[in-house]
Each structure stands twice: as structure tokens, then as C-alpha cells.
Design an enzyme around this catalytic site. Structure first.
Site: not given
Ligand code: PLP
Length: 387
Positions: A184-185
Site C-alpha cells: 500500500t505504500k
């Protein structure tokens, strides 16, 4: 019945570039740490202008190794914000040291130097500022305080690629800076992380520790320039990155500036639209730094609403907008309560903002139309629950 486009909370931005680079690794026959990992480390280091970049299997692993390289041991104390992911504090417990929580600022949700100062004891050895949502902490104040009290600064930059503070990139400021490439980064390798540091000895120690405590170029023992002989210098870990992950990283790094520009555009569109809503406060932005815009966190003015945060989020979900909360303050979790007797006492700001915060979708693959959907849903829900 009206139907809505579903807007997921996150979608990684993966194109044919990443796929081609991964296929190249698979075809090369070199799957785990090897030439591509070394190349990714070099490109990442040069992108930031850092002195050393050490790739690892996650930001959590990086934080753990940075604490070890900083010499943190049993009984030491490490100060970090109450509003963060458990990884920031959990790594301190790996070394039987104590995570000491500090309250955060009510506008930026970052931990400030004065909050840190109030928590320093003679056992304090390090501080872990977290650049919340990607907006850098007050690094000049934090570093000056750390220098005067002989503390190591280990930045949790899981949200902060790319971010900058007073013209300097995050990754070139503190003693150690730990990045996350989790799915998700803002830059992803699926799972992965990187530690940058100006300390050459610290970098070497982390290189040894990430691969079983064997000498730093241990991965080379399977190449023609390597040799079968190695020595185990200490009990290390299996924390290395793989070439498959590095392949993703190399392709992602090439488009990082563009992905960041798109995140900024989305943040600007949100902020311009939310200015007219009484119940929604857009994120506070400081003029002397650039956020990575990993997260876009709004703060609800609960006085202006008849709904609470959870109800607000349920309504958004009903309209197809997947939002989230970053973060449940650490003192609220059973483990930190039990192990360190933490409670909400002394964390007035963290406790107050926890009831107000919502993270909205923000990622480069969002179209302007997606952004409009989110804006309309937020406006609709604020109108519906207007007090
Ligand atoms: C994601 C995250 C981490 C952990 O990163 P991993 O790469 O999953 O280990 C640490 N700190 C913060 C603030 C995070 O958001």
C-alpha cells in the site's frame, strides 16, 4: 436505487514496466538477493542523495536493524509517537528496550521536539519520529534536541517517499531513515524496505545482520567472483530483499516523481473542494516541507455533525468509498496496555484526533472522476449529518 462506482482505498500502480522488469529477473535465473538488489540500492541511494542505502525485507526489519546499529539494548528507552503503526514500537521490544510514547501535534499529527523532550530520561537512547501521512516532522528541532541529549534519530519514513524538509530529501537528515515498500505504500515492491544512513559502519553492520550475520557480500558466494568460504560474525536475521522485489523497485523508482505529482494533484483537488465544508478539515500543510502525500487524512469537526466518525465512514462505504483510519493510537491496543501499562492518560491530543480522523483514497491510478466521486460522497454525508 442509485449505483456508485466503487473506489477502493488503495490500488498499487503497476504497469507493463514492472511486469517486464520482473520477467527479466525470472528469466535471468537469479531470484533472490543479487545484482538487481544491488542496483536498486544504488539507484535509491542516488535518487535521495544519501550516503548508504541498505535494502531489507520490510521497513519493520529496517527499523529493527537500525536500532541494533544504534546500539539499543535491554533496558534502554526509545521515544516514538502514540499515533503510528505497531511496527514502530514493536521493534523496540525485540531488543527488550522500552517504547516510550509521546503525544502528537493536533494539526500535523506528528511528534514534536517538545513532546520528545518531556519524555527524555537517563535511559533514553533514541527517538523514532514518524513522518505521518508523508509530511516531514520538524527535523531541525528534533535533530538539535537529539544532538544535545546524545540520542540517535531513526526516522520511520514508511510514508515519506518522496518527501523533503527545508530543501533536503527525507533519507538524508536523521542518523538512520527507514522506508517501506509494502503493497500500500507510495513505492512498492510487494514487501520490502530500505534503510539510508550517513554512517558507513552502521550500514555495514546492517548488511551483515540482514543475512545471518555473515560477512557483508555473502550473497556473492554463489557468483563466479564469490567463494564458498564465509564466516558467521554474529547471530543475524533473514531480512534480505530479493531480486524479484528489486525488479519491481527499479521500475517503480523510475516513475516515482510522476506518481508523486499525481498524488499532489489529488490532494490539491480534495483540499480545494473541502474548504467549503464546515464539518471537514483538510490536512494541515507546512510551508517549509513537501509531503509525500502517502495518506490524505481529513479531520471531522464533530461539533458541526450529528454523526460520529464511524457512522461517517459507514455512510461513505455505503456510497462505495473505502476509507480507513490511521492510526488506532498504540496505547489503545491490548499488548501495549498490558506490557507497558499505557492508557489514554497523557495523550489528550492523540485521543481527541482519533475520534475525528478519516483517511481517504489517494493513489496515482485514481482518475479525476474518482476524485470527484469521493468529494461528492464526503459533501453528501456532511450535509446529511449537518447539526
Ligand atoms: C507500513 C508502516 C510500517 C511497516 O512497514 P513494513 O514494510 O510493512 O514493515 C512502519 N511504520 C509505519 C508508520 C507504517 O505505515
Amino acid at each position: 436505487m442509485r449505483t456508485f462506482t466503487e473506489i477502493p482505498f488503495h490500488k498499487p500502480y503497476i504497469t507493463e514496466d514492472e511486469i517486464a522488469e520482473v520477467l527479466d529477473s525470472l528469466r535471468s535465473g537469479w531470484l533472490t538477493m543479487g545484482p538487481k538488489t544491488v542496483r536498486f540500492e544504488g539507484e535509491f541511494r542516488d535518487y535521495l542523495g544519501a550516503r548508504n542505502a541498505v535494502s531489507v525485507s520490510s521497513c519493520t526489519a529496517g527499523l529493527h536493524l537500525a536500532l541494533m546499529a544504534a546500539g539499543i539494548k535491554e533496558g534502554d528507552e526509545v521515544i516514538l509517537p502514540a499515533v503510528t503503526f505497531t511496527a514502530t514500537a514493536e521493534v523496540v521490544t525485540y531488543l527488550r528496550a522500552k517504547p516510550v510514547l509521546a503525544d502528537v501535534d493536533g494539526e500535523t499529527f506528528n511528534m514534536g521536539a517538545s513532546a520528545i523532550e518531556g519524555k527524555i530520561t537517563k535511559r533514553t537512547k533514541a527517538v523514532i519520529p514518524v513522518h505521518f501521512a508523508g509530511q516531514p516532522c520538524d527535523m531541525d528541532d528534533i535533530c538539535a534536541l537529539a544532538r544535545s541529549r546524545n540520542l540517535t534519530v531513526i526516522e520511520d519514513a514508511a510514508h515519506a517517499i518522496p518527501a523533503s524538509y527545508r530543501g533536503r530529501k527525507i533519507g538524508t537528515i536523521g542518523d538512520f531513515t527507514c522506508f517501506s515498500f509494502y503493497a500500500t505504500k507510495s513505492l512498492t515492491t510487494g514487501e520490502g524496505g530500505m534503510v539510508t544512513t550517513s554512517r558507513h559502519a552502521g550500514a555495514d553492520r546492517m548488511r551483515t545482520l540482514r543475512l545471518h550475520g555473515i560477512s557483508k557480500d555473502a550473497w556473492k558466494r554463489y557468483t563466479s567472483e564469490g567463494s564458498w568460504y564465509y564466516e558467521v560474525l554474529e547471530a543475524g536475521y533473514k531480512y534480505n530483499m530479493t531480486d524479484i522485489q528489486a525488479a519491481l523497485g527499479i521500475a517503480q523508482l523510475k516513475k516515482l516523481d510522476w506518481m508523486w505529482e499525481r498524488r499532489k494533484q489529488i490532494a490539491d483537488l480534495y483540499t480545494a473542494s473541502f474548504r467549503s465544508l464546515d464539518a471537514v478539515q483538510p490536512p494541515a500543510v507546512k510551508a517549509d516541507r513537501e509531503s509525500a502525500w502517502h495518506l490524505y487524512v481529513i479531520k471531522l469537526s464533530l461539533d458541526a455533525l450529528t454523526a460520529d466518525r464511524n457512522r461517517f465512514m459507514e455512510e461513505l462505504r455505503g456510497m462505495g468509498i473505502m476509507a480507513s483510519v490511521h492510526f488506532i493510537p498504540l496505547y489503545r491496543h491490548p499488548f501495549y496496555r498490558r506490557a507497558f501499562q499505557y492508557s489514554a492518560l497523557g495523550f489528550e491530543v492523540s485521543e481527541r484526533i482519533y475520534d475525528q480522523i478519516i483517511s481517504l483514497p489517494i493513489y496515482p491510478g485514481m482518475t479525476d472522476e474518482d476524485v470527484t466521486h469521493v468529494v461528492e460522497a464526503v459533501a453528501h454525508v456532511s450535509q446529511k449529518f449537518k447539526r
